[in-house]
Scaffold this motif. Sequence first.
Motif, mmCIF file in Angstrom:
data_model
loop_
_atom_site.group_PDB
_atom_site.id
_atom_site.type_symbol
_atom_site.label_atom_id
_atom_site.label_comp_id
_atom_site.label_asym_id
_atom_site.label_seq_id
_atom_site.Cartn_x
_atom_site.Cartn_y
_atom_site.Cartn_z
ATOM 1 N N ARG A 178 -9.714 -0.930 -24.064
ATOM 2 C CA ARG A 178 -9.607 -1.760 -22.890
ATOM 3 C C ARG A 178 -8.941 -3.069 -23.258
ATOM 4 N N TYR A 187 -7.394 -6.987 -22.332
ATOM 5 C CA TYR A 187 -7.834 -8.169 -21.627
ATOM 6 C C TYR A 187 -6.643 -8.770 -20.900
ATOM 7 N N TYR A 233 -4.599 -11.812 -19.114
ATOM 8 C CA TYR A 233 -4.445 -13.243 -19.270
ATOM 9 C C TYR A 233 -4.305 -13.845 -17.884
ATOM 10 N N ASN A 234 -5.220 -14.727 -17.521
ATOM 11 C CA ASN A 234 -5.226 -15.315 -16.182
ATOM 12 C C ASN A 234 -4.495 -16.642 -16.107
#
Length: 155
Positions: free
Chosen positions: A119, A121, A123-124
Amino acid sequence: GYIQACRGLMISAVCLGFFGAIFGLVGMKCTKVGGSDQTKAKIACLAGLIFILSGLCSMTSCSLYANRITSEFFDPSFVAQKYELGAALFIGWAGASLCIIGGSIFCFSIAETSTTPRRGYAYNGATSVMSSRTKVHNSVPEKTPPKHFDKNAYV
């Protein structure tokens, strides 16, 4: 005769432990040697089996020696020098137990399937210090919109 058998079992346990360590190093995911993840899992399982066998050899050797010592100690007709169980036997039993436990952990490494994707992640984007503080420390949401700072606000 039983001392020679104990020596032979301990030497075989040490040799098996050495080869188990080599296979364990090759079977780890962090090494570049060994091929794909499935091949590495099989090599790690083989290392686990070798460690279990090494622990069993060591456990057998310590138990055989301890059995002989206790049987001679409690035998009233035995007139030679009597020995007692020493620290080396207890260390041998503890080491054999750790080898068996470590080998079983290595064997369970094959149970992880590498077909499931890892999985990632998302990046916001970076947040300013002020907006991250207002999100964490203010329990009541503010009714004013967040301020947008330009490059001159930091000078």
